[in-house]
Design a protein around this motif. Structure first.
Motif, PDB file in Angstrom:
ATOM      1  N   PRO A 231       0.831  -1.210   0.000  1.00  0.00           N
ATOM      2  CA  PRO A 231       0.000   0.000   0.000  1.00  0.00           C
ATOM      3  C   PRO A 231       0.861   1.254   0.000  1.00  0.00           C
ATOM      4  N   VAL A 232       0.357   2.301  -0.625  1.00  0.00           N
ATOM      5  CA  VAL A 232       1.031   3.591  -0.660  1.00  0.00           C
ATOM      6  C   VAL A 232       0.385   4.516   0.357  1.00  0.00           C
ATOM      7  N   SER A 233       1.225   5.228   1.096  1.00  0.00           N
ATOM      8  CA  SER A 233       0.747   6.277   2.000  1.00  0.00           C
ATOM      9  C   SER A 233       1.197   7.619   1.446  1.00  0.00           C
ATOM     10  N   TYR A 234       0.227   8.460   1.034  1.00  0.00           N
ATOM     11  CA  TYR A 234       0.580   9.789   0.547  1.00  0.00           C
ATOM     12  C   TYR A 234       1.124  10.662   1.675  1.00  0.00           C
ATOM     13  N   ASP A 235       0.615  10.452   2.882  1.00  0.00           N
ATOM     14  CA  ASP A 235       1.007  11.289   4.008  1.00  0.00           C
ATOM     15  C   ASP A 235       2.323  10.859   4.646  1.00  0.00           C
ATOM     16  N   ARG A 236       2.643   9.572   4.513  1.00  0.00           N
ATOM     17  CA  ARG A 236       3.862   9.041   5.145  1.00  0.00           C
ATOM     18  C   ARG A 236       4.673   8.257   4.117  1.00  0.00           C
ATOM     19  N   PRO A 237       5.232   8.944   3.126  1.00  0.00           N
ATOM     20  CA  PRO A 237       5.970   8.235   2.075  1.00  0.00           C
ATOM     21  C   PRO A 237       7.172   7.461   2.600  1.00  0.00           C
ATOM     22  N   GLY A 238       7.733   7.913   3.711  1.00  0.00           N
ATOM     23  CA  GLY A 238       8.874   7.195   4.268  1.00  0.00           C
ATOM     24  C   GLY A 238       8.517   5.785   4.672  1.00  0.00           C
ATOM     25  N   VAL A 239       7.303   5.579   5.188  1.00  0.00           N
ATOM     26  CA  VAL A 239       6.861   4.231   5.556  1.00  0.00           C
ATOM     27  C   VAL A 239       6.786   3.343   4.319  1.00  0.00           C
ATOM     28  N   THR A 240       6.263   3.897   3.223  1.00  0.00           N
ATOM     29  CA  THR A 240       6.185   3.126   1.984  1.00  0.00           C
ATOM     30  C   THR A 240       7.578   2.830   1.436  1.00  0.00           C
ATOM     31  N   THR A 272       7.153   8.435  -8.479  1.00  0.00           N
ATOM     32  CA  THR A 272       8.535   8.351  -8.964  1.00  0.00           C
ATOM     33  C   THR A 272       9.492   9.147  -8.088  1.00  0.00           C
ATOM     34  N   ASP A 273       9.115  10.377  -7.790  1.00  0.00           N
ATOM     35  CA  ASP A 273      10.022  11.251  -7.051  1.00  0.00           C
ATOM     36  C   ASP A 273      10.112  10.906  -5.573  1.00  0.00           C
ATOM     37  N   GLU A 274       9.003  10.438  -4.971  1.00  0.00           N
ATOM     38  CA  GLU A 274       8.983  10.195  -3.537  1.00  0.00           C
ATOM     39  C   GLU A 274       9.290   8.761  -3.166  1.00  0.00           C
TER      40      GLU A 274
END
Length: 280
Positions: A231-240, A272-274
């Motif tokens: 799953p992708v998290s927009y708010d927590r990209p570091g977790v992804t 791509t960027d995150e």
């Protein structure tokens, strides 16, 4: 992955067109449910293969598929014909994802089958049907003469596939699932195996079990690419990002990122960027 439920066609098309222009994104996926399985249960849900064909015609580079087709929805000969059509429309970009279908313990598993007049058999029946379906589909894609098939779950007379897929000998077969019985089918038939996320230690354990089943039938386990849905998290990209790194380190190089709705503007570039090439 863009689940085709709770969104408009143009929403999905926008994301796929964006992704098609970004080389770092290699593949794009839909899922295969006839009714929503989360969110607004009375909301819209598009039929996966029809939508996939439309998106195939609107893209040029992405590999594409369903993660994964429910083998319970369509007879295998019909499914082989549908998949061939998509492979041709896409110019040979189909990854053929298939699985047994909804698991019996999912709280909404039976709803979409009853609503469409489809039988929902037990797991043993579903796994046996999947194994036979993979055999039938591969034969329809590759054999040049009509054939009969009389199995326990499927019965065909004079089966023949024409035209053939663009990809030879056939589109890559991806089988999704984590049950031991399904992994035996993976060992025999799949080019890629996908596990639908979850605990990474469990994924590694299931991968080791697949290795064992491959060894039992004399197949090189390395010939099956390991794939995982995250799953992708927009708010927590570091977790992804951490989850992606952990999956790759665990031997799952084929990563499918599920985008939650609504899709932000330029979400493919954000991915791509995150997530793929984050700034150090």
């Amino acid at each position: 992955m863009t689940a085709p439920t709770g969104v408009d066609y143009l929403d999905v098309l926008r994301v796929w067109r964006e992704a098609d222009a970004i080389p770092e994104i290699e593949h794009a996926w839909l899922f295969d449910h006839l009714m929503p399985i989360s969110g607004d249960l009375d909301g819209p849900a598009f039929e996966g293969w029809t939508l996939l064909s439309a998106l195939a015609a609107q893209t040029r580079r992405l590999r594409l598929g369903l993660m994964v087709t429910s083998n319970r929805f369509r007879p295998p000969a019909m499914l082989a014909k549908i998949a061939t059509t998509v492979d041709i429309v896409s110019g040979g970009r189909l990854d053929f994802g298939i699985g047994v279908g909804s698991r019996p313990d999912h709280p909404l598993a039976r709803r979409e089958y009853a609503a469409h007049g489809l039988p929902f058999h037990d797991t043993a029946h579903a796994v046996g049907s999947l194994a036979e379906a993979c055999t039938v589909i591969r034969r329809l894609w590759t054999e040049e003469e009509p054939f009969d098939f009389h199995g326990t779950h499927h019965d065909l007379t004079g089966a023949f596939g024409n035209p053939k897929p663009v990809q030879r000998p056939h589109p890559p077969i991806l089988i999704g699932g984590r049950a031991a019985s399904t992994l035996r089918v993976v060992a025999e038939h799949a080019d890629l195996w996908n596990i639908p996320g979850g605990d990474i230690d469990d994924a590694v354990s299931r991968s080791a079990l697949l290795d064992r089943y491959c060894a039992e039938i004399g197949r090189d386990p390395a010939s099956i690419t390991r794939s995982i849905v995250l799953p992708v998290s927009y708010d927590r990209p570091g977790v992804t990002r951490d989850a992606i790194r952990e999956a790759i380190d665990a031997g799952f190089p084929h990563v499918v990122l599920t985008l939650p709705t609504p899709y932000p503007a330029d979400v493919a570039r954000w991915v791509t960027d995150e997530l793929i090439n984050p700034a150090s």
